[in-house]
Write an enzyme that holds these catalytic residues in place. Sequence first.
Site, PDB file in Angstrom:
ATOM      1  CD  GLU A  20      48.833  50.636  46.507  1.00 53.53           C
ATOM      2  OE1 GLU A  20      50.055  50.327  46.542  1.00 53.53           O
ATOM      3  OE2 GLU A  20      48.381  51.678  46.932  1.00 53.53           O
ATOM      4  CB  CYS A  34      51.812  40.868  49.930  1.00 53.41           C
ATOM      5  SG  CYS A  34      51.489  41.776  51.467  1.00 53.41           S
ATOM      6  CB  CYS A  41      44.974  49.718  58.094  1.00 57.44           C
ATOM      7  SG  CYS A  41      45.199  48.819  59.800  1.00 57.44           S
ATOM      8  CB  CYS A  45      51.002  50.817  63.065  1.00 56.41           C
ATOM      9  SG  CYS A  45      49.949  49.351  63.514  1.00 56.41           S
ATOM     10  CB  CYS A  48      51.713  51.513  59.099  1.00 56.18           C
ATOM     11  SG  CYS A  48      50.954  51.005  57.957  1.00 56.18           S
ATOM     12  CD  GLU A  92      44.776  43.466  62.620  1.00 56.23           C
ATOM     13  OE1 GLU A  92      45.920  43.667  62.901  1.00 56.23           O
ATOM     14  OE2 GLU A  92      44.467  42.106  62.377  1.00 56.23           O
ATOM     15  CB  SER A 123      49.953  39.660  59.041  1.00 56.27           C
ATOM     16  OG  SER A 123      50.589  40.539  59.858  1.00 56.27           O
ATOM     17  CB  SER A 145      52.922  43.494  63.563  1.00 53.73           C
ATOM     18  OG  SER A 145      52.860  43.118  62.409  1.00 53.73           O
ATOM     19  CG  LEU A 146      56.419  41.311  69.678  1.00 54.32           C
ATOM     20  CD1 LEU A 146      54.788  40.962  70.027  1.00 54.32           C
ATOM     21  CD2 LEU A 146      57.326  40.387  69.923  1.00 54.32           C
ATOM     22  CG  ASN A 147      56.656  45.694  64.476  1.00 54.58           C
ATOM     23  OD1 ASN A 147      57.443  44.950  64.188  1.00 54.58           O
ATOM     24  ND2 ASN A 147      55.292  46.145  64.298  1.00 54.58           N
ATOM     25  CG  ASN A 222      61.620  49.649  52.962  1.00 51.59           C
ATOM     26  OD1 ASN A 222      62.851  49.641  52.712  1.00 51.59           O
ATOM     27  ND2 ASN A 222      60.919  48.310  52.819  1.00 51.59           N
ATOM     28  CB  CYS A 265      54.943  44.561  54.714  1.00 46.32           C
ATOM     29  SG  CYS A 265      54.942  43.140  54.158  1.00 46.32           S
TER      30      CYS A 265
HETATM   31  S1  SF4 Z   1      50.943  48.121  60.287  1.00 50.80           S
HETATM   32 FE1  SF4 Z   1      49.223  47.057  59.546  1.00 50.80          FE
HETATM   33  S2  SF4 Z   1      47.749  46.928  61.384  1.00 50.80           S
HETATM   34 FE2  SF4 Z   1      49.200  48.732  61.506  1.00 50.80          FE
HETATM   35  S3  SF4 Z   1      48.210  50.432  60.431  1.00 50.80           S
HETATM   36 FE3  SF4 Z   1      49.584  49.364  59.039  1.00 50.80          FE
HETATM   37  S4  SF4 Z   1      48.094  48.030  57.873  1.00 50.80           S
HETATM   38 FE4  SF4 Z   1      47.186  48.588  59.927  1.00 50.80          FE
END
Ligand code: SF4
Length: 289
Positions: A20, A34, A41, A45, A48, A92, A123, A145-147, A222, A265
């Site tokens: 996508e 994007c 991935c 995370c 995600c 990633e 990213s 991506s720190l988070n 989201n 994202c």
């Molecule tokens: S936030 Fe990015 S790096 Fe983390 S699982 Fe999702 S797609 Fe992968």
Amino acid sequence: MELERRLQILFTLEDGLGIETVVIPCKGGRTTVCVSSQVGCAMNCQFCYTGRMGLRRHLTAAEIVEQAVFARRLLSSEVGSITNVVFMGMGEPLHNIENVIKAADIMVDEHGLHFSPRKVTVSTSGLVPQLKRFLHESNCALAVSLNATTDEVRNWIMPINRKYNLGVLLETLREELRFKHNYKVLFEYVMLAGVNDSIEDARKLIDLVQGIPCKINLISFNAHSGSEFRPTSEEKMMEFRNVLAEAGCVVFLRLSRGDDKMAACGQLGKPGDIQPPRLRAPPRFQMAL
Ligand code: SF4
């Protein structure tokens, strides 16, 4: 005429897998595409949606570039053109660094898509050796991506932190950016209610980024189906932003616009039957979820 809302483009690859790409209209006439860099991935995370797919495969450089070419063609006849590219779709990017650097090179080459390197942002969730290589070999922009502001939370929500913890990641950036002229890293910070959004977190964040030329992007989460996380309220996000701004940080706030669901994202893809494991929340966060 300007694009009014996000446009989601689905590609079927030669081997039948799907990816996508999202075209995002932004303020000030900017339109960002994007792009995905992998099918799925491997980083898992916890907040995600894409991460639940696991990794199916890397995309080739051609498959990455084609997403931007297609979006540019699609828009040029109708609603202006693409001004920015972000590698924040599925995957990633630095896990597929060979092809991502090649694709980014083509995007900025005058015989390629001829974007300014400042308009192409790659990213990462924090793959430290690849991040160093990227900073040495590419002039494109970098987002991290720190988070989280503690290893306890980051180990839980971003398992890559168990390999390259906050100290290692931030020290590497501090060191490497000394040699990049006029270059700022963008820290992405997805705000999760009760997990990483306290005023104490804001103060820790200020300390963590000391000495790193940076901008900070606070992003509204989201919620997607099956997610145990909840978004931080707008009011709380603004308080958090104000603490950072008062300390002199360059900070942006990206509030949910209601049309963000399942678009870009970390929100793309289709989890399969076999999903990567969910990680247990540290005890003091179990009540927050
Ligand atoms: S936030 Fe990015 S790096 Fe983390 S699982 Fe999702 S797609 Fe992968």
